[in-house]
Write a protein that holds these residues in place. Structure first.
Motif, mmCIF file in Angstrom:
data_model
loop_
_atom_site.group_PDB
_atom_site.id
_atom_site.type_symbol
_atom_site.label_atom_id
_atom_site.label_comp_id
_atom_site.label_asym_id
_atom_site.label_seq_id
_atom_site.Cartn_x
_atom_site.Cartn_y
_atom_site.Cartn_z
ATOM 1 N N VAL A 125 -4.400 -4.141 -22.162
ATOM 2 C CA VAL A 125 -4.041 -4.690 -22.761
ATOM 3 C C VAL A 125 -4.114 -4.112 -24.479
ATOM 4 N N LEU A 126 -5.046 -3.602 -24.813
ATOM 5 C CA LEU A 126 -5.098 -2.313 -25.713
ATOM 6 C C LEU A 126 -3.919 -1.406 -25.934
ATOM 7 N N ALA A 127 -3.354 -1.077 -25.216
ATOM 8 C CA ALA A 127 -2.568 0.436 -25.362
ATOM 9 C C ALA A 127 -0.622 -0.259 -25.883
ATOM 10 N N ILE A 142 -13.223 -3.875 -18.334
ATOM 11 C CA ILE A 142 -13.085 -1.864 -19.501
ATOM 12 C C ILE A 142 -11.008 -1.750 -18.747
ATOM 13 N N SER A 143 -11.247 -1.790 -18.630
ATOM 14 C CA SER A 143 -9.636 -1.108 -17.569
ATOM 15 C C SER A 143 -8.369 -2.055 -18.057
ATOM 16 N N PRO A 167 -3.294 -4.277 -11.061
ATOM 17 C CA PRO A 167 -4.151 -2.626 -10.841
ATOM 18 C C PRO A 167 -5.514 -3.269 -10.284
ATOM 19 N N TYR A 168 -6.244 -3.621 -11.475
ATOM 20 C CA TYR A 168 -7.699 -4.439 -10.518
ATOM 21 C C TYR A 168 -7.781 -4.896 -10.129
ATOM 22 N N VAL A 200 0.923 0.675 -16.323
ATOM 23 C CA VAL A 200 0.255 2.215 -15.840
ATOM 24 C C VAL A 200 -0.912 2.324 -16.872
ATOM 25 N N PHE A 201 -1.144 1.996 -17.451
ATOM 26 C CA PHE A 201 -2.393 2.438 -18.272
ATOM 27 C C PHE A 201 -3.434 1.645 -17.629
ATOM 28 N N ALA A 202 -3.640 0.562 -17.085
ATOM 29 C CA ALA A 202 -4.751 -0.038 -16.157
ATOM 30 C C ALA A 202 -5.068 0.848 -15.092
#
Length: 348
Positions: free
Chosen positions: A56-58, A50-51, A195-196, A12-14
């Motif tokens: 991954v960070l989130a 970047i996405s 998603p990418y 979702v974040f990606a």
């Protein structure tokens, strides 16, 4: 349950990051422009990496245990993405990129003591231990893997497909070894990459009839993927909690490694810099001999999956390290011979 939550959060974040940074990248000029070497239509946002990193960070901050290893990995990854983004925008010199990679490698090696000290029983005479030379070997290994994934990124879907295959294979190896605490790491990377891949291949448009903007991974993404791969491989093959053998690691990232080694040797023989971009990678050669980019993607991805399966099966049945190494060398010789044959046919 938290594994599923971590994977869903990453996906979702990606997706959100792609939608948010797409117009921003166009506005600030973080785009890939067509050229003699880059044959595509229009200016493509370079926000894939970047996405993925932000996703991954989130997911990591929300769900994964707060450990020194994770913190150092996220710091090193942020630095890698930053350097890659600068390269995407300003086309940095190779020397600057390598220095940045060495600094990041130092964070991994000295920050958490993660380095390659044992290569396994490669010659049937007992484990090959590197001692102090292991640190130098690790620096070389990190730079090689980062640039192997960076170099393979040349057609739509390729870096995404290969990285998902690698991350999934590592997850399977962790499951086989019973190291369930580590499964979240490769899975969050694989799901953050999905998603990418869907935007890169235009799958959202095909599935939902949505007119979405294509995006590219960029050097920020391909170098981040390479860093993540070598981090997972070191974590999985070294120390008392090792989950699989070092020789198995060769098989699950075989195509990027073989492509890099073959092209570096070819460039050296032709008197060119090993890092000078050209159109002589495997995917370029397959296209020149008649395959479309989609067919080249399928062929390379299928070969990568087969090699990963061989590595996983070899690990499962505990096939001797020596046999696995000889088989890999034989496969590399076959790879080089096939490339030579294709180039010869191309020139006739």
């Amino acid at each position: 349950m938290y594994i599923i939550a971590t994977a869903v959060t990453a996906f979702v974040f990606a997706f959100i990051a792609i939608k948010f940074f797409n117009p921003v990248a166009i506005e600030i000029g973080l785009v890939d422009k067509p050229s003699e070497r880059k044959q595509h239509a229009g200016h493509i946002p370079l926000i894939g990496g970047i996405s993925i990193f932000l996703a991954v960070l989130a997911a990591s901050l929300l769900w994964l245990p707060d450990t020194l290893e994770l913190r150092m990995y996220l710091i090193a990854s942020a630095m890698m993405v930053f350097i890659g983004a600068l390269d995407d925008k300003f086309d940095l010199r190779v020397r600057i990129r390598i220095v940045g990679q060495i600094i990041i490698a130092s964070l991994m090696i000295y920050g958490v003591g993660g380095y390659i000290s044992n290569l396994g029983d490669l010659f049937g005479l007992g484990d090959v231990t590197l001692g102090p030379f292991g640190i130098i070997f690790t620096y070389i290994g990190i730079i090689v893997v980062i640039n192997a994934y960076n170099m393979i990124d040349g057609i739509d879907g390729l870096i995404g497909s290969l990285s998902i295959n690698t991350f999934t294979s590592i997850a399977i190896l962790f499951i086989m070894s019973g190291q369930t605490n580590y499964i979240s790491y490769p899975l969050v990377l694989a799901t953050a990459t999905l998603p990418y891949l869907m935007f890169n291949l235009g799958l959202f448009k095909k599935l939902f009839n949505k007119n979405t903007q294509k995006i590219f991974m960029g050097d920020a993404g391909s170098m981040f993927v390479g860093l993540s791969v070598i981090w997972l491989l070191i974590m999985g093959t070294q120390g008392e909690q090792a989950s699989f053998r070092p020789v198995t690691a060769l098989w699950i990232c075989a195509i990027p490694l073989m492509d890099m080694l073959a092209i570096v040797v070819r460039r050296y023989r032709n008197g060119k810099s090993p890092f000078k971009p050209d159109r002589d990678h495997l995917h370029h050669i397959l296209q020149r001999v008649g395959l479309t980019s989609q067919k080249a993607l399928l062929v390379i991805s299928f070969a990568s999956v087969l090699m990963s399966i061989f590595g996983v099966v070899g690990e499962y049945f505990n096939i001797a390290d020596t046999v696995m190494l000889i088989a890999f060398i034989f496969m590399f010789i076959c790879y080089v011979s096939t490339i030579k044959h294709l180039i010869k046919n191309e020139s006739t």
